[in-house]
Enzyme design. Structure first.
Site, PDB file in Angstrom:
ATOM      1  N   HIS A 173       0.841  -1.205   0.000  1.00 32.05           N
ATOM      2  CA  HIS A 173       0.000   0.000   0.000  1.00 32.05           C
ATOM      3  C   HIS A 173       0.881   1.263   0.000  1.00 32.05           C
ATOM      4  O   HIS A 173       0.686   2.173  -0.817  1.00 32.05           O
ATOM      5  CB  HIS A 173      -0.908  -0.028   1.243  1.00 32.05           C
ATOM      6  CG  HIS A 173      -1.748   1.190   1.448  1.00 32.05           C
ATOM      7  ND1 HIS A 173      -3.112   1.204   1.257  1.00 32.05           N
ATOM      8  CD2 HIS A 173      -1.433   2.459   1.850  1.00 32.05           C
ATOM      9  CE1 HIS A 173      -3.601   2.408   1.515  1.00 32.05           C
ATOM     10  NE2 HIS A 173      -2.589   3.194   1.885  1.00 32.05           N
ATOM     11  N   GLU A 174       1.857   1.292   0.888  1.00 35.64           N
ATOM     12  CA  GLU A 174       2.718   2.486   0.993  1.00 35.64           C
ATOM     13  C   GLU A 174       3.526   2.699  -0.284  1.00 35.64           C
ATOM     14  O   GLU A 174       3.629   3.808  -0.799  1.00 35.64           O
ATOM     15  CB  GLU A 174       3.655   2.372   2.198  1.00 35.64           C
ATOM     16  CG  GLU A 174       2.956   2.352   3.551  1.00 35.64           C
ATOM     17  CD  GLU A 174       1.926   3.445   3.722  1.00 35.64           C
ATOM     18  OE1 GLU A 174       2.103   4.531   3.149  1.00 35.64           O
ATOM     19  OE2 GLU A 174       0.921   3.204   4.403  1.00 35.64           O
ATOM     20  N   HIS A 233       1.628   4.217  -3.096  1.00 39.10           N
ATOM     21  CA  HIS A 233       1.469   5.680  -3.063  1.00 39.10           C
ATOM     22  C   HIS A 233       2.561   6.360  -3.894  1.00 39.10           C
ATOM     23  O   HIS A 233       2.328   7.378  -4.537  1.00 39.10           O
ATOM     24  CB  HIS A 233       1.507   6.198  -1.623  1.00 39.10           C
ATOM     25  CG  HIS A 233       0.180   6.112  -0.922  1.00 39.10           C
ATOM     26  ND1 HIS A 233      -0.976   6.639  -1.451  1.00 39.10           N
ATOM     27  CD2 HIS A 233      -0.173   5.563   0.268  1.00 39.10           C
ATOM     28  CE1 HIS A 233      -1.987   6.416  -0.611  1.00 39.10           C
ATOM     29  NE2 HIS A 233      -1.533   5.759   0.437  1.00 39.10           N
ATOM     30  N   TYR A 279      -4.808  14.288  -2.991  1.00 38.26           N
ATOM     31  CA  TYR A 279      -5.025  13.516  -1.770  1.00 38.26           C
ATOM     32  C   TYR A 279      -6.145  14.142  -0.952  1.00 38.26           C
ATOM     33  O   TYR A 279      -5.982  14.438   0.225  1.00 38.26           O
ATOM     34  CB  TYR A 279      -3.729  13.414  -0.964  1.00 38.26           C
ATOM     35  CG  TYR A 279      -3.704  12.227  -0.034  1.00 38.26           C
ATOM     36  CD1 TYR A 279      -3.847  10.928  -0.522  1.00 38.26           C
ATOM     37  CD2 TYR A 279      -3.548  12.393   1.338  1.00 38.26           C
ATOM     38  CE1 TYR A 279      -3.816   9.844   0.327  1.00 38.26           C
ATOM     39  CE2 TYR A 279      -3.515  11.294   2.199  1.00 38.26           C
ATOM     40  CZ  TYR A 279      -3.655  10.023   1.681  1.00 38.26           C
ATOM     41  OH  TYR A 279      -3.626   8.932   2.527  1.00 38.26           O
ATOM     42  N   GLU A 315      -6.154   6.340  -2.258  1.00 39.93           N
ATOM     43  CA  GLU A 315      -6.117   5.340  -1.193  1.00 39.93           C
ATOM     44  C   GLU A 315      -6.510   3.956  -1.710  1.00 39.93           C
ATOM     45  O   GLU A 315      -5.891   2.947  -1.374  1.00 39.93           O
ATOM     46  CB  GLU A 315      -7.082   5.748  -0.077  1.00 39.93           C
ATOM     47  CG  GLU A 315      -6.440   6.592   0.991  1.00 39.93           C
ATOM     48  CD  GLU A 315      -5.245   5.883   1.585  1.00 39.93           C
ATOM     49  OE1 GLU A 315      -5.390   4.740   2.035  1.00 39.93           O
ATOM     50  OE2 GLU A 315      -4.151   6.464   1.592  1.00 39.93           O
ATOM     51  N   ASP A 321      -9.716  13.750   7.879  1.00 41.29           N
ATOM     52  CA  ASP A 321      -9.025  12.743   7.071  1.00 41.29           C
ATOM     53  C   ASP A 321      -8.950  13.171   5.598  1.00 41.29           C
ATOM     54  O   ASP A 321      -9.197  12.365   4.691  1.00 41.29           O
ATOM     55  CB  ASP A 321      -9.732  11.386   7.234  1.00 41.29           C
ATOM     56  CG  ASP A 321      -9.053  10.244   6.482  1.00 41.29           C
ATOM     57  OD1 ASP A 321      -7.820  10.287   6.325  1.00 41.29           O
ATOM     58  OD2 ASP A 321      -9.777   9.329   6.037  1.00 41.29           O
ATOM     59  N   HIS A 349      -9.650   7.744   3.706  1.00 40.97           N
ATOM     60  CA  HIS A 349      -9.563   6.352   4.167  1.00 40.97           C
ATOM     61  C   HIS A 349     -10.937   5.756   4.439  1.00 40.97           C
ATOM     62  O   HIS A 349     -11.034   4.609   4.855  1.00 40.97           O
ATOM     63  CB  HIS A 349      -8.709   6.260   5.435  1.00 40.97           C
ATOM     64  CG  HIS A 349      -7.272   6.581   5.216  1.00 40.97           C
ATOM     65  ND1 HIS A 349      -6.771   7.855   5.333  1.00 40.97           N
ATOM     66  CD2 HIS A 349      -6.226   5.793   4.857  1.00 40.97           C
ATOM     67  CE1 HIS A 349      -5.476   7.838   5.073  1.00 40.97           C
ATOM     68  NE2 HIS A 349      -5.121   6.608   4.774  1.00 40.97           N
TER      69      HIS A 349
END
Lengths: 112, 365
Positions: free
Chosen positions: B175-176, B179, B190, B199, B272, B277
């Site tokens: 996931h990271e 990005h 974002y 996301e 957020d 998310h």
């Protein structure tokens, strides 16, 4: 006309974002000289708005709400800017304040 | 329209101790100091230009065949529970495993992510040009997060009460890193719907890294993101469920998983970054539906369509793309690769329809 000053100051920390996307909230109150110091903080340069963090992803977003200081004061900042006295305040409220369980989502679910 | 309201804030008994506030007061006249990352960003990167794997074999004519393929160039730093990046180098590319399991998990997770992009999509690292994969572990104290800072992946150890270490989940590592891939491709904003797509793309490829690594089919996969990150005391299985958004946890401390599975539950919030998310549950489920409808290995056709979309093969995605705009691009990308009337393109349309996203610029057909 300025609102009448309350004796105690309430600091609410709301943390959103992060890869988990969890919303966490902590609340603490201060009175006496401690409350005066919070009042000084919200008037200081440290409380001035900070810029966004355009490159980071999944970092926390912090919202600090202070009541009992006249008008309600709110500061929102990205995790990368959480430094110095504001960070100390956040850490202390997290450590000594009350974690508010299951705070729910602060938003509106829209349905068609 | 349903409202989700914040419960009234209780007056808590805690007192902010005066000693802290004395220090705050002393610092109030000062400007904010520069975040450690800003300093780290100025450091030069002196790296080998590119890594490669060489395999040798002998063909039927007894000729030696050398095959060169892309290879990752990983460096894992150890912040030793500070917030200073990049930290002390704990393991570099090609080195043997070290005693610290967290370092090895990060190293292996980056490798699994590199392999999915390289072996399946022919992409050489985050930027497609062999960008070194840098990560820092043991970031901060009891740090309950993992993030991408524009240059590196950063992993906290968790607080030990709710979260354990964030390197424990391959889907989170994928996931990271994704990005970073999004940053170098569609560069989606974002915030709001574009942020939720950003996301979701990270969740999609995070899940695919795990499935590819385990050679799991779509029907056998868990479709969970961050499985195994919670401590046993938490009532929950993972951070998110792509299969059933909103069901990953239900815990007295964490609350209930707030993800909607369809547009009917879309959450409008300023928190957020506009619920990035939260609303990612909607495109997440669309991908899950596509992958399970097509069956087999999700990284092959479903993943290919999403990857093509990210690269603009379904038309250039605007940075502020909405769900509807992204949906249109996935239909175009599926059409370009498999044909406009192919089962793949049909399954893409059906998936979006089922989650309540109307495909921008036309009907679902």
């Amino acid at each position: 006309m300025a609102a009448r000053r309350a004796d105690t100051v309430t600091v609410t920390i709301v943390r959103t974002g992060g890869v988990a996307g969890h919303r966490r909230q902590w609340v603490a109150t201060a009175s006496g000289s401690a409350a005066d110091l919070v009042r000084e903080l919200v008037e200081s340069d440290a409380w001035a708005g900070v810029g966004a963090d355009p490159t980071s992803r999944d970092r926390f977003v912090w919202s600090i709400v202070v009541t009992g200081v006249g008008r309600r004061r709110t500061l929102t900042m990205p995790d990368s800017h959480l430094v110095g006295p504001i960070q100390e305040l956040v850490r202390r409220v997290q450590a000594d304040g009350e974690a508010v369980a299951d705070p729910g989502w602060h938003g509106t679910a829209t349905s068609e | 329209m349903t409202s989700v309201n914040l419960p009234p804030t209780a007056m808590a008994p805690g007192i902010v101790p005066p000693f802290l506030l004395t220090r705050i007061a002393r610092a109030t006249g000062e400007r904010l100091s520069v975040a450690p990352e800003a300093a780290a960003q100025t450091l030069r990167h002196d790296r080998p230009m590119r890594s490669a794997r060489i395999s040798l074999s002998i063909d039927e004519n007894r000729t030696i065949v050398a095959e060169v393929s892309d290879a990752p160039n990983r460096t894992i730093g150890d912040a030793r529970n500070t917030e200073t990046l990049p930290g002390r180098t704990a393991r570099s590319e090609g080195e043997d495993p070290v005693a610290d399991a967290t370092v090895n998990e990060a190293y292996d997770g980056l490798g699994a992510t590199f392999d999915l992009y390289s072996q399946v999509y022919g992409r050489n690292s985050i930027d497609g040009k062999g960008l070194p994969l840098d990560a820092t572990v043991h970031y901060g104290s009891d740090y309950d997060n993992a993030f991408w800072n524009g240059e590196r992946m950063v992993f906290g150890d968790g607080d030990g009460e709710v979260f354990g270490r964030f390197t424990a989940s391959v889907s989170v590592i994928g996931h990271e890193l994704t990005h970073g891939v999004t940053q170098y491709t569609a560069a989606l904003n974002y915030a709001n719907q574009a942020g939720a797509l950003n996301e979701s793309i990270s969740d999609v490829f995070g899940a695919l890294v795990e499935q590819h690594s385990a050679q799991q089919t779509a029907s056998a996969a868990s479709w969970l993101i961050g499985e195994g990150l919670f401590t046993p005391s938490v009532r929950g299985v993972a951070l998110r469920s792509m299969k059933a958004p909103g069901t990953a946890y239900d815990d007295p401390v964490l609350g209930t998983d707030p993800q909607p599975a369809t547009m009917a539950g879309y959450v409008t919030t300023r928190e957020d970054n506009g619920g990035v998310h939260i609303n990612s549950g909607i495109p997440n489920r669309a991908f899950y539906l596509l992958a399970t409808t097509l069956g087999g290995r999700a990284w092959e056709r479903a993943g290919q369509i999403w990857y093509d979309t990210l690269l603009g093969k379904g038309g250039k995605l605007p940075a502020a793309a909405t769900f509807a705009r992204f949906a249109r691009a996935t239909v175009s990308a599926a059409g370009a690769r498999y044909g406009g009337s192919s089962p793949e393109a049909d399954a893409v349309r059906s998936a979006w329809t089922e989650v309540g996203v109307t495909i921008d610029g036309g009907t679902t057909r």
